[in-house]
Write a protein that holds these residues in place. Sequence first.
Motif, PDB file in Angstrom:
ATOM      1  N   THR A   1      24.942  37.007  35.084  1.00 36.18           N
ATOM      2  CA  THR A   1      26.236  36.998  35.764  1.00 36.18           C
ATOM      3  C   THR A   1      26.068  37.230  37.261  1.00 36.18           C
ATOM      4  OG1 THR A   1      27.256  37.820  33.748  1.00 36.18           O
ATOM      5  CG2 THR A   1      28.531  38.078  35.761  1.00 36.18           C
TER       6      THR A   1
ATOM      7  N   ARG B   1      33.478  41.193  37.642  1.00 38.31           N
ATOM      8  CA  ARG B   1      33.440  40.510  36.354  1.00 38.31           C
ATOM      9  C   ARG B   1      33.357  41.573  35.277  1.00 38.31           C
ATOM     10  NH1 ARG B   1      31.285  35.614  35.891  1.00 38.31           N
ATOM     11  NH2 ARG B   1      32.411  35.064  37.760  1.00 38.31           N
TER      12      ARG B   1
ATOM     13  N   GLN C   1      35.101  41.213  29.226  1.00 34.47           N
ATOM     14  CA  GLN C   1      36.035  40.202  28.735  1.00 34.47           C
ATOM     15  C   GLN C   1      37.346  40.327  29.490  1.00 34.47           C
ATOM     16  OE1 GLN C   1      36.622  37.333  27.511  1.00 34.47           O
ATOM     17  NE2 GLN C   1      36.387  37.542  25.296  1.00 34.47           N
ATOM     18  N   TRP C   2      37.901  39.192  29.908  1.00 39.13           N
ATOM     19  CA  TRP C   2      39.216  39.134  30.542  1.00 39.13           C
ATOM     20  C   TRP C   2      39.331  40.068  31.750  1.00 39.13           C
ATOM     21  CZ3 TRP C   2      40.933  39.545  24.826  1.00 39.13           C
ATOM     22  CH2 TRP C   2      40.687  38.323  24.201  1.00 39.13           C
TER      23      TRP C   2
ATOM     24  N   PRO D   1      32.136  36.543  26.294  1.00 37.24           N
ATOM     25  CA  PRO D   1      31.309  35.638  27.099  1.00 37.24           C
ATOM     26  C   PRO D   1      29.818  35.865  26.836  1.00 37.24           C
ATOM     27  CG  PRO D   1      33.118  36.460  28.415  1.00 37.24           C
ATOM     28  CD  PRO D   1      33.198  37.172  27.087  1.00 37.24           C
TER      29      PRO D   1
ATOM     30  N   ASP E   1      29.912  30.121  33.632  1.00 44.49           N
ATOM     31  CA  ASP E   1      29.949  31.592  33.519  1.00 44.49           C
ATOM     32  C   ASP E   1      30.170  32.084  32.084  1.00 44.49           C
ATOM     33  OD1 ASP E   1      29.570  31.782  36.197  1.00 44.49           O
ATOM     34  OD2 ASP E   1      31.673  32.194  36.697  1.00 44.49           O
TER      35      ASP E   1
ATOM     36  N   THR F   1      32.924  32.493  30.756  1.00 45.46           N
ATOM     37  CA  THR F   1      34.198  33.217  30.688  1.00 45.46           C
ATOM     38  C   THR F   1      35.266  32.246  30.203  1.00 45.46           C
ATOM     39  OG1 THR F   1      34.554  32.662  33.001  1.00 45.46           O
ATOM     40  CG2 THR F   1      33.622  34.819  32.533  1.00 45.46           C
TER      41      THR F   1
END
Lengths: 279, 166, 773
Positions: A262, A183, A186-187, C761, C641, C643
Amino acid sequence: MIPFEFEYIKPNTLEEAVTLYERLDSEGKEPVYISGGTEIITLGRLNVLYTGAVIDLKSIPECHVMTRENDRLVLGGCCPLTEVENANPFPLLTSASKEVADHTARTKITLGGNICANIFYREAVLPFLLAESTVTIMGPDGKKTLPINDLFDQTLQLNKGEFLVHITTDISSTKAPFFHMKRRKQWTTGYPLITVSGMKKDGDIRIAISGLCPFPFRSERIESCINDRFNSVEERVSSALQQLPGPILNDTEGSDQFRIFTLKNILSDLVKTLEGVDH
Amino acid sequence: MSIFQYVVLKINGEDRPVMIRSADTLLEVLRNELGLTGSKPGCLNGDCGACTVIVDGKPMKSCLMLGVEGTGKEITTIEGLQGTAIQQAFVEYFAFQCGYCTPGYIMNCQSLIENEPKATDEKISEWLKSNICRCTGYEEIETAIKSVLRESNSKDRPISRESEMD
Amino acid sequence: MTNIGKSVIRKEALDKVTGRAKYTADFPSGEMLHGKSVISHYGHGTIKSIDVMEAKKEPGVRAIITGKQYPLTGEEIRDRPPIAFEKIRFHGEVVALVVADTPAIAKRAASLINVVVDPLPVVNSPSEGVSKDAPLVHDNVAEYEREEGVHPVPKTNIANHTKIRKGDMASGWAKSEIVIEENFSFPPSDHIPMETRSATAEIRPDGKVLITTSSQAPFMVKELLSQYFDLEVGKIIVKTPLVGGGYGGKASVQQEILAYLGSLAVEGRTVRMINEREEDMITSPCHMGLDAKVKLGCTADGYLQATELTYLVDSGAYSDKAIHLSRACAVDCTGPYFIENIWCDSYAVYTNHPYPAPYRGFSHAEVHFVFERAMDILARKLNMDPLELRYKNAIKPGHTTPTQVKLNRSTVGDVPMCIEKVKQLSRWEEGQLIELNERTVRAKGLACVWKNSTIPPESSSGAIITFNEDGTMNLMSGVVEIGTATKTVLAQILAERFRMSVNDIYVKMTVDTQSTPEHWKTVASRGTLMGGRAVLAAAEDAIRQIKEVASCVMKVRTDDLEIGNRRVFLREDPKEGLDFRDVVYGYTFPEGNAIGGQIIGRGNYILRNITYLDPETGAGNPGPEWAVGAQVVEVEFDRRDYTYKIIKAISVLDVGRVLNYKGALGQVTGAMSMGLGFGGRESFVIDDKARVLNPQLRTYRPVHFGEHPEYIVEFIETPHIDSPFGARGVGEQGLLGMPAALGNSLSLAAGVELHHLPLLPESIWRKKEGLNT
């Protein structure tokens, strides 16, 4: 532009490499071994790394193997990541490798280079920590082979003049059910916010993590929480989160709090994915 | 052994003898010693792909490779790529604007076409995210590479001089 | 034979796909010396000492320059020493310059220079900058030399204050039944052109100064160097080849000054400066940050009545273009809506950050993020569809703008039609929020945009046309080819006027201030309007000359003649005529005498009726027209999440007239991509000592391939009467609403109002969890 000058030597044998190292070291050249060599360029440019002599290991055949010997897979430290991905002898390694840097950079970055990198993510080591591979090291005292989990503590603990030759993994481990998740902030581009590799072996889940601390690690304490099947997934994950080593990264990629948030979600996905799977 | 080395690099099919610093990257050798300025510096850190060349058939960020590492290898730069389908497709589909990332992007695309003629969308994405284009929104580049891959068995076509299209 | 609207392939296309296209750093270095800056690692501090002893010992070092009292520089306020003197004001500021035989020696020597600094407390945001007891970045801004129309507040960090006072606020608030008040902010970021800035300078024995630079403003380089260093302006010659992306960042003049000082230190020898990426991001000017406050009120049925806005532009350590950027925030301080009562205070505030250059959209994407987020929050409070709220209030001909310009169809285009169209294309009716499963939702966010360009009233553009012996033409314009294909569009305009093939027009791609007519700056989406009008004027001039020669030869009146296909001919009988080849270098009669001679067309354009803004009310005409549009971003958001993926990005823009379809499309989707990057990921991460922690493309990541959404673009064509074929600006508009539309879609998806960029996020999670942001 690397601002300093260095000699560049490309030995053809393990012994030659070590001899060169010792000579250059005695001359005060502060020699370094390279395989992919990307960090000497990028960190050298920033004056973060210095050397007066570069010993390129790429011509040493033992460092470039990619073979299956009986029931073991041997991967040379100088294999570029993309070569390992294309051959795909170890699918978890392929998954981990494909998330490192970008495809073009991975034609240059090698397995050994990533595992021994200064930049602390070293994500290619995660699958080997889980597979309990052995590493073969060459150095002034000759060649030796050790379990990676004994030798890898935040970094591969190499003594002066030593380098990684190859890594040997049981075929059974390369075929074990696995989980891999990276993860990012971002993106889909960039360093990890959190990378988690999981493997189910002998009925238990193994877990290794990068991006949480300034080093990658596998933790028995986390694993024992996760494998405590008397508790719910949520309880196991939250007790695992009590066992994290420190310090937790708090940097440009994300805060320590968000990394733990996360990680919590990824761990529960990992357990759910691997729990039901039989080897 | 010295901080300078005399090397012979095989670039675009020709042997190019050159005296270089061991500490020079291939990008610096190409640009500063050999005058091959098609490969562009964008970050000198392996992050942007503007300096991509093809080394032994694989895409390579020439800023991540020392010049001395290039001996014994086949190196192709944008200057060695003429009249290919991907170049034509970049022109036809407006896959560039300022043009600075273009040589590197084209070299990566060319290598993809050669290595993975049946590339899936996922594979295309995996390869092409190695480069940054700041001008386009990538859609034109996607169209260009897919158009060439669709005709992956077609011969290289010369670049059209036609400048008007509907 | 119209080529207008067609996807004519850009003139330099083949050069660009073959590696032959040359940028500033591609020219051979030969006998050049190489400059390297030593930059500050502190955000704010007093320079105690600079030790150059070790550096000087490096063989091949020719000069080391440290700060002394060079003339102060800066576009509207002269507040910036070209090399830091006594004080450091931002991380990345140049504190010394090394000139050496090779880049490696220069860099090695630079790393040996030891700068000792006493750190000072930092100003780490514009809000901090205006707070009571804030450290002063400059002791007294009012003492600096400055241009007319700049309003600094003495002994504060405020470098400029622009006021908008329209209508009667008391009555506006009285009529407002629903009122919201919100704060928004984002930190500085960067343009990230793939070509980092580079410049060379040489000073000839006769005092000629030769500069080659990757600039959007070669003519400004010439003008400013002349002003700063008291040089004869005619002795400065600036060349700009192709530029590898600018987006506003290369409109500032900075590195050229260093190259000039470097050359000055080595008896005028050529000195080359090439920014490494890190320097390009923090040493050279960046993209502004902003802190903003908005109060917005409307009636219960959703008609906007009043707004009060405060914009604090992060001016960084030096004001340079921030003055102008803060002024632009005021000019179009709202979205494209008619509001009778507007009160706006826009300030350029010094901080200890890298200082800003213009950035694609020139303050508009920034203001739109604030205002268009506020519109959604207001709609939610009203319980009204945010699209309906915008439609109801869309600005139209007959309305007045914040600077009290009364609009017509030519100046404002068609905002309602853009909204209607984007409603269809985005399938707005299916719902703004759709649950895909227990975790994932799809959400749409809308933003309306407008932009005028606040360029100086006296800005002009010129064009020259010459002919070749075969009757083909050469076109010279001062517009820099930064990637927008404007030079090709100018050739299309010329071809159209001459009714000839665009293939028969050759375009000079490079700019040389000595031989290319001036184009003020290649910025503000004004290349087509100004450069295009200059080209049309040059075309008229050439046509008149051609007809004069032909009329004499053919013994007809000039107004009976037409031109087309490289011929001049009789309107009544097109077979009667002359080929250009027989006219454009003079016509030779059979007996040998000749008339006419070489034909050179010249033309210029200057914007009309542009006025300065009234310092008390802001009233005035800021620029030629507003290009308008409506944009939607659709995201798929994971509620567990935090995201998200950007699925679609849609733009409906009134561009007046499309001149080159694929060219225009590429401008729009490219700008959208940049806007999504700015909205979703790009920002400097700045620590509490005002140091930028991520000045690399690994840690500061623009949008990459595969992260891009599906783009849907549609053009509306309401002509701008003054512009060639009615075209409006198209280079920036695609960017303007992206951060706002992204923010609107994510606020809806996450169920929490988001006020800060970038929309990561983590930042959505923090907001949702009520943690510090």
